[in-house]
Design an enzyme around this catalytic site. Structure first.
Site, mmCIF file in Angstrom:
data_model
loop_
_atom_site.group_PDB
_atom_site.id
_atom_site.type_symbol
_atom_site.label_atom_id
_atom_site.label_comp_id
_atom_site.label_asym_id
_atom_site.label_seq_id
_atom_site.Cartn_x
_atom_site.Cartn_y
_atom_site.Cartn_z
ATOM 1 C CD GLU A 63 -2.640 1.256 2.751
ATOM 2 O OE1 GLU A 63 -2.904 0.264 3.361
ATOM 3 O OE2 GLU A 63 -3.415 2.451 2.983
ATOM 4 C CG ASP B 106 -3.319 9.271 7.458
ATOM 5 O OD1 ASP B 106 -3.315 8.215 7.882
ATOM 6 O OD2 ASP B 106 -3.890 9.716 6.385
#
Lengths: 253, 412
Positions: free
Chosen positions: A50, A61
């Site tokens: 990824e 995040d």
């Protein structure tokens, strides 16, 4: 083979002997020059890779990915650069890009699908694209054989998990915490029940992520899901000078 | 600037907006808006949407809100005939005095309404973001009044330039968290407030400060702010005996502008003009004139006009006023611009600073730097349209800007 199937098969193959391992790195971080080297290294010890497309406002995040994104942006990493780099390597491990929606939208969905196919990208994870808004991108990706990997979280209701699982392709991403990336993993009994529910409702592989930091996390998770995603902890290990391969191996076995 | 007329298709869009068919159930104002939020927040957003349907027009909720707005927040606010400015500009100028509300800006209308809603929903804590500090102060005050803990995220750059408001928030019992990520202004503060909410979706209510964010926020905040225009329209009719020819408001995220414009949207003869922050220049990065120079994109949960580059990265903005220093704008504004009902212009830092001075010396009112942008647009319009009646949304008072204004005074 179609990208979405490549992802699925790679995870299913890994599942036969354990669980799939999916490392996450921010593209071009810590250095643009070592990006391909890192990808090649990861391809030897993982089942899907990824790659994060850096964005200026990564609102799902935590601090680690915020930091790596910021530095990657400053060094000029963008989608065009990522595609160019990936076109110059030949690896067998499937690749998915994690990107917030705006960079993909600005790039153009049709061109995104074309470039993905010629660069060997197999699917996308878009953390700010819930199923209510995903149809435009999903149709274009799926009609090109590419996966749009959807996320479920412990806040998602059972009926909604089913709906999301049906729209997901490649695998289904089960976020293990209510929170941003990079926190600490603690698998309460509710989370275990949740993972069992997700697994029972999904016809494609289920991989768990957000806060996977250690071997004990992986050992615990692989009882319930087909693969684990290791993001912030890997980025931090690379930052501290550890080799990605060494770190992943320490987590797996 | 000559006024554009709306075509038939756009007139139908406007009618749908007035009939409350827009936004639709997905939060779309035409193509703008929507719900681009992380999955963790979707249940919370759906719950909020349901609560709005259940409570917002509910009689007992409205009674409580109106009572608090009147007894605690100081509504209705006055409509002031700006006599000296009128003479100077050759126009009849009226000011809608949101600077007279409790905590000193229109932000309290929204913060109070949402804090009451948070209580109704059973939230245990509230988070809010703030740019200039006005929404943070309003949220801190409303939460203190209602009895719910409040955490305010504020960019480190804004904390430095709006110091008085930081202490006010703390005094009011709020926890103020300095945001050192990203551009350290309003945009980074919103990112951080979302991160908090993503981590605590069950017990936390996010009071967003403007008509931005994922559906249902743009709708909710507009509903709570539209009291500004409703009052102003009635006051004009009774004090002046007619509607204004044009209405002006500053636009950052755009909540005070939506608030004052909404009551006039159906009055076709009334021109509506939003004024954005033109900053230092028209170059990308030197201003926050999103509608004037932006392109469509997705930020903070909605599809709207946006200042971003060819990679889709959000650009840093500049404005002397922290409250307008934002690279996005509410989706309803993008919609109103696209159908030609509202026009958007920009005013530069230096022009806004000049208007603060003029308003102070002419009317004895210290306007916020944000509000001064509306004065710049109004003055230019008045010069091209002599003898008309103008309404200006004076969205807040300028006490908070004294550090900036003092610096400018010393530099001069």
């Amino acid at each position: 083979m179609l990208g979405q199937k490549r992802i699925e098969e790679s995870i299913n193959t890994a599942r036969k002997t354990g669980s799939a391992i999916i490392p996450f790195i921010t593209a071009g971080y810590p250095k643009k020059e070592t990006f391909l080297e890192l990808i090649e290294e990861l391809s030897l010890c993982s089942d899907v890779i990824e790659i994060g497309v850096p964005f200026s406002d990564p609102m799902a995040d935590g601090v680690t990915i915020q930091r790596s994104s910021q530095i990657a942006i400053e060094s000029g990493v963008n989608l065009k650069w990522i595609f160019e780099q990936l076109k110059s390597v030949q690896i067998n491990t499937p690749i998915v890009l994690m990107s917030y929606l705006n960079p993909l939208y600005v790039f153009g969905y049709n061109e995104l699908a074309e470039e993905s196919k010629s660069a060997g990208v197999d699917g996308f994870i878009v953390p700010d694209l819930p199923i209510e808004e995903c149809d435009d991108l999903r149709q274009i990706l799926n009609s090109n054989g590419l996966g749009l990997i959807q996320l479920v979280t412990p806040a998602t209701s059972e009926s909604r998990i089913k709906e999301i699982a049906d729209k997901s392709s490649g695998f289904l991403y089960a976020v293990t915490v209510k929170g941003v990336t990079g926190g600490d993993q603690s698998l309460s009994s509710e989370v275990i029940t949740y993972l069992e529910t997700v697994k029972s409702l999904s016809s494609i592989p289920v991989c768990a992520g957000f806060g996977v930091r250690s071997n004990s996390d992986v050992v615990l998770l692989e009882r319930f899901v087909d693969g684990v995603i290791v993001g912030s902890a890997l980025v931090e290990a690379i930052e501290s000078g550890l080799s990605a391969k060494k770190f992943l191996n320490s987590i797996i076995s | 600037m000559k006024r554009k007329t709306m075509n038939d298709k756009n007139k139908i869009f406007l009618k749908q907006l007035l009939n409350r068919e827009i936004p639709d159930q997905n939060g779309r104002f035409g193509k703008f808006g929507g719900q681009y939020a992380p999955e963790t927040l979707m249940p919370a957003l759906k719950k909020l949407d349901e609560s709005i349907r259940q409570y917002l027009n509910d009689e007992s909720f409205q009674k409580e809100l109106v009572e608090e707005l009147h007894q605690w927040a100081g509504r209705p606010t006055g409509l002031t005939s700006a006599k000296t400015i009128s003479k100077l500009w050759g126009a009849q100028v009226y000011l809608k005095r949101e600077d007279l509300t409790h905590t000193g800006a229109h932000k309290i209308n929204n913060a109070l309404g949402q804090a009451l809603l948070a209580k109704k929903i059973g939230a245990k804590r509230v988070v809010a973001e703030t740019g200039a500090g006005q929404h943070g102060v309003a949220s801190a005050a409303a939460c203190a009044r209602i009895g719910i803990p409040c955490t305010v995220y504020m960019g480190a750059v804004d904390i430095a330039r709006q110091a008085p408001n930081v202490d006010r928030m703390k005094q009011l019992g709020a926890e103020v968290v300095s945001v050192t990520a990203g551009d350290q202004t309003l945009r980074a503060a919103i990112d951080e407030a979302f991160r908090d909410w993503v981590s605590n979706p069950d017990d936390t209510y996010y009071i967003i400060g403007s008509v931005v964010g994922p559906h249902p926020y743009p709708f909710l905040v507009r509903e709570l702010q539209s009291i500004i225009g409703k009052e102003a329209r009635e006051q004009l009719l009774s004090q002046h005996g007619a509607l204004p020819n044009a209405v002006f408001a500053c636009v950052g995220g755009g909540s005070n502008a939506i608030g004052i414009f909404h009551a006039f949207l159906g009055d076709e003869e009334v021109e509506l003009i939003g004024v954005e922050a033109g900053g230092k220049s028209q170059n990308l990065g030197d201003n926050a004139a999103t509608l004037a120079s932006g392109k469509p994109g997705i930020l903070h949960g909605s599809y709207s006009m946006l200042l971003h580059d060819n990679d889709g990265l959000i650009q840093e903005t500049h404005s002397v006023s922290a409250g307008l220093d934002y690279p996005g704008v509410g989706p309803e504004h993008a919609f109103l611009q696209s159908i030609g009902r509202v026009s958007y212009i920009s005013a530069q830092d230096s022009e806004a600073l000049k208007q603060v001075k003029e308003c102070c010396s002419s009317e004895g009112i210290l306007p916020a730097l944000e509000s001064a942008h509306a004065f710049v647009g109004a003055k230019k319009w008045a010069q091209n349209n002599p003898g008309k009646t103008l309404l200006i949304g004076l969205s807040g008072r300028g006490d908070k800007d004294m550090p900036t204004l003092s610096k400018v005074m010393h530099d001069e």
